[in-house]
Every structure is written in structure tokens, then in C-alpha cells.
Scaffold this motif. Sequence first.
Motif, PDB file in Angstrom:
ATOM      1  N   VAL A 278       0.837  -1.199   0.000  1.00 27.24           N
ATOM      2  CA  VAL A 278       0.000   0.000   0.000  1.00 27.24           C
ATOM      3  C   VAL A 278       0.871   1.247   0.000  1.00 27.24           C
ATOM      4  N   LEU A 279       1.949   1.223   0.769  1.00 31.68           N
ATOM      5  CA  LEU A 279       2.848   2.372   0.855  1.00 31.68           C
ATOM      6  C   LEU A 279       3.554   2.605  -0.477  1.00 31.68           C
ATOM      7  N   TYR A 280       3.979   1.532  -1.117  1.00 26.61           N
ATOM      8  CA  TYR A 280       4.605   1.647  -2.451  1.00 26.61           C
ATOM      9  C   TYR A 280       3.659   2.376  -3.406  1.00 26.61           C
ATOM     10  N   GLU A 281       2.388   2.012  -3.395  1.00 25.11           N
ATOM     11  CA  GLU A 281       1.431   2.632  -4.301  1.00 25.11           C
ATOM     12  C   GLU A 281       1.167   4.087  -3.931  1.00 25.11           C
ATOM     13  N   ARG A 282       1.161   4.404  -2.630  1.00 23.95           N
ATOM     14  CA  ARG A 282       0.962   5.796  -2.216  1.00 23.95           C
ATOM     15  C   ARG A 282       2.090   6.676  -2.735  1.00 23.95           C
ATOM     16  N   ILE A 283       3.330   6.211  -2.596  1.00 18.23           N
ATOM     17  CA  ILE A 283       4.467   7.009  -3.054  1.00 18.23           C
ATOM     18  C   ILE A 283       4.480   7.089  -4.579  1.00 18.23           C
ATOM     19  N   THR A 284       4.153   5.981  -5.238  1.00 15.34           N
ATOM     20  CA  THR A 284       4.091   5.977  -6.704  1.00 15.34           C
ATOM     21  C   THR A 284       3.053   6.976  -7.194  1.00 15.34           C
ATOM     22  N   ASP A 285       1.875   6.972  -6.567  1.00 17.54           N
ATOM     23  CA  ASP A 285       0.837   7.937  -6.940  1.00 17.54           C
ATOM     24  C   ASP A 285       1.333   9.365  -6.740  1.00 17.54           C
ATOM     25  N   ALA A 286       2.031   9.613  -5.637  1.00 17.58           N
ATOM     26  CA  ALA A 286       2.537  10.956  -5.352  1.00 17.58           C
ATOM     27  C   ALA A 286       3.553  11.394  -6.400  1.00 17.58           C
ATOM     28  N   ILE A 287       4.374  10.448  -6.871  1.00 15.70           N
ATOM     29  CA  ILE A 287       5.353  10.771  -7.909  1.00 15.70           C
ATOM     30  C   ILE A 287       4.647  11.121  -9.210  1.00 15.70           C
ATOM     31  N   HIS A 288       3.692  10.301  -9.613  1.00 18.66           N
ATOM     32  CA  HIS A 288       2.993  10.541 -10.877  1.00 18.66           C
ATOM     33  C   HIS A 288       2.082  11.755 -10.792  1.00 18.66           C
ATOM     34  N   ASP A 289       1.626  12.098  -9.586  1.00 17.57           N
ATOM     35  CA  ASP A 289       0.765  13.279  -9.425  1.00 17.57           C
ATOM     36  C   ASP A 289       1.563  14.573  -9.261  1.00 17.57           C
ATOM     37  N   GLY A 290       2.887  14.458  -9.162  1.00 14.88           N
ATOM     38  CA  GLY A 290       3.722  15.644  -9.077  1.00 14.88           C
ATOM     39  C   GLY A 290       4.063  16.108  -7.683  1.00 14.88           C
ATOM     40  N   ALA A 291       3.627  15.385  -6.653  1.00 16.99           N
ATOM     41  CA  ALA A 291       3.982  15.775  -5.284  1.00 16.99           C
ATOM     42  C   ALA A 291       5.489  15.645  -5.069  1.00 16.99           C
ATOM     43  N   TYR A 292       6.108  14.648  -5.714  1.00 19.47           N
ATOM     44  CA  TYR A 292       7.558  14.488  -5.731  1.00 19.47           C
ATOM     45  C   TYR A 292       7.986  14.548  -7.194  1.00 19.47           C
ATOM     46  N   PRO A 293       8.306  15.741  -7.717  1.00 22.90           N
ATOM     47  CA  PRO A 293       8.580  15.899  -9.147  1.00 22.90           C
ATOM     48  C   PRO A 293       9.848  15.165  -9.581  1.00 22.90           C
ATOM     49  N   PRO A 294       9.955  14.839 -10.870  1.00 27.49           N
ATOM     50  CA  PRO A 294      11.183  14.235 -11.392  1.00 27.49           C
ATOM     51  C   PRO A 294      12.408  15.086 -11.061  1.00 27.49           C
ATOM     52  N   GLY A 295      13.454  14.428 -10.584  1.00 28.45           N
ATOM     53  CA  GLY A 295      14.682  15.125 -10.231  1.00 28.45           C
ATOM     54  C   GLY A 295      14.729  15.637  -8.813  1.00 28.45           C
ATOM     55  N   SER A 296      13.598  15.633  -8.112  1.00 32.28           N
ATOM     56  CA  SER A 296      13.587  16.133  -6.733  1.00 32.28           C
ATOM     57  C   SER A 296      14.127  15.069  -5.783  1.00 32.28           C
ATOM     58  N   THR A 297      14.616  15.533  -4.654  1.00 37.61           N
ATOM     59  CA  THR A 297      15.145  14.630  -3.633  1.00 37.61           C
ATOM     60  C   THR A 297      14.059  14.357  -2.597  1.00 37.61           C
ATOM     61  N   LEU A 298      13.846  13.101  -2.299  1.00 43.69           N
ATOM     62  CA  LEU A 298      12.850  12.744  -1.297  1.00 43.69           C
ATOM     63  C   LEU A 298      13.316  13.192   0.088  1.00 43.69           C
ATOM     64  N   PRO A 299      12.384  13.475   0.988  1.00 41.53           N
ATOM     65  CA  PRO A 299      12.780  13.779   2.372  1.00 41.53           C
ATOM     66  C   PRO A 299      13.572  12.621   2.963  1.00 41.53           C
ATOM     67  N   SER A 300      14.302  12.897   4.020  1.00 40.24           N
ATOM     68  CA  SER A 300      15.048  11.840   4.696  1.00 40.24           C
ATOM     69  C   SER A 300      14.094  10.749   5.163  1.00 40.24           C
ATOM     70  N   GLU A 301      14.638   9.587   5.393  1.00 36.97           N
ATOM     71  CA  GLU A 301      13.797   8.451   5.776  1.00 36.97           C
ATOM     72  C   GLU A 301      12.971   8.732   7.035  1.00 36.97           C
ATOM     73  N   PRO A 302      13.560   9.269   8.109  1.00 34.23           N
ATOM     74  CA  PRO A 302      12.729   9.575   9.290  1.00 34.23           C
ATOM     75  C   PRO A 302      11.639  10.592   8.996  1.00 34.23           C
ATOM     76  N   LYS A 303      11.995  11.648   8.225  1.00 33.58           N
ATOM     77  CA  LYS A 303      11.003  12.683   7.923  1.00 33.58           C
ATOM     78  C   LYS A 303       9.898  12.136   7.034  1.00 33.58           C
ATOM     79  N   LEU A 304      10.259  11.319   6.027  1.00 37.35           N
ATOM     80  CA  LEU A 304       9.255  10.760   5.123  1.00 37.35           C
ATOM     81  C   LEU A 304       8.335   9.799   5.866  1.00 37.35           C
ATOM     82  N   ALA A 305       8.894   9.004   6.775  1.00 37.33           N
ATOM     83  CA  ALA A 305       8.070   8.093   7.566  1.00 37.33           C
ATOM     84  C   ALA A 305       7.074   8.878   8.421  1.00 37.33           C
TER      85      ALA A 305
END
Length: 249
Positions: A12-39
Motif C-alpha cells: 500500500v505504501l509503495y502505491e501511495r508514493i508511486t501515486d505521489a510521484i505521478h501526481d507531481g507531489a515528488y517531481p522528477p529530479g527532486s530529492t525525497l525527504p530523509s527516511e525519518p522525515k518521510l516516515a
Amino acid sequence: MAVNPRRRPMVVLYERITDAIHDGAYPPGSTLPSEPKLAAELGVSRPALREALLLLQEDGLITVRRGVGRTVSDQPPRRGFEQLQPMERLLAAGGPPLRVRSLVHVIEEPTDFTTQYLLAPARSELRFWESLLLNEGVPCALGQEWAAPQDVVDQLHPAFGEALRAEPETPARTMLDVLTGLSRTVALTGTSMVSATLLGQHRGEQLGRPADTPVVLITQTVRLESTPLLAAKYLLPTGAPGLPVLQAR
């Protein structure tokens, strides 16, 4: 293969992040938040997040560089036909979904097709939706969708059953769009067959094409566990947008 509808949190989490990438919440080339912050942002445990991030890296959606962290790929792989998505999104080539024009919303008795694909008993009542998919205002595909008998839908997927009973929404949607939109945490599986045929007189009039126009016919069944919830036919005539199919080895 039967799928447990209670999917692992990592899936479920994989799909949430994938949706966010395709929806532009995490644009191509952007750096994801650190693991603790993203969690913390996603409200999930770090072990589940770590598993999901490993899958995202394997699938080419993110890359990992020393000293930089996890970066969204410049060209994330476009989702293909192996991903269960409404046809109006699959044919959109990564842009806005095609517009849907509803033609018919009725209740009808089983046909040979729905008896075979929905296992619908005789004298049951099935909801049938027929829609045109429009690309820049021009009809480019025809969709015909049937839901399983209402008692079956209500038992397995109450939210979908309630949505089917409601009045059609504006703007119009396909039945599969309604179903997938209500199923983020439900393990749906789709089986499709692709064949070639001719459009025919009636469908040709609907699409504004000659009756002898060649078409790609996609027959699809969507199941929850092993029970069919939806069966559909999609007709893509010559000139329709391409249907993406991803392959991997």
C-alpha cells in the motif's frame, strides 16, 4: 492467483508514493525527504517505508546516490497495461485523462458475455454503463462495463455498491474509474484479453467511423479475491491513442 485483500503495508505504501510521484507531489529530479522525515509525513513505520523504497528503486522510480539521498528519476517509468487503471488514464500518454461522455446507464438482464465473465445467474439484474472516451473532444474509444449483481457487490465491496446506486457523477466517469478510486486498500486483480475485430454499424455510428473500421477489442474482468466484480469491453478503433504495455526481465 488469489490475492489476499489485506495487502501488506509495504505494498500500500509503495502505491501511495508511486501515486505521489505521478501526481507531481515528488517531481522528477527532486530529492525525497530523509527516511525519518518521510516516515513521519506518511505516518508509517520506517521498516515498511524502507521496503517500499527498495521496491521503488528496483522499479526505476527513484535512484540513490551517495551524499545526495533518494532522488525521483528524471523520467519515471510510465504505468502500462499491467497496472489496473481506467482506460481513459491509460490512453492519456501521461497527460490529463481523456474526457468521458456517458451514453447509457441502465439495469439489464445477463447476456452470454456477462454470464461467462461475471458468472451472473439467470434473471439477475446487472448495472450496465456505456461511455465514449474523447481525446480533445473527438471520440477515440468506446467502453461497455457491467457490474456484478448488486448483492455480490454489496457483500464484497460495499463502497462500490453504494457508488453504483448513486446518481451518475458530473463530470462523467467510467465504472472502472469509480471502482479503482474506492479501492486504494483493496486488492483488485484484472485479467484482460486483446483481439482484433471490425467496428460494426451501431458502434461505428457511436464513434463516427465506418462500420468496417478495424478495432482493437480489450475484454477485461476485475476481481476481488476470486469473485468477479466488473466485466468490460473497450473498443479502440484505428487512430486511437496507443495503449502502453510495460515489460521487464
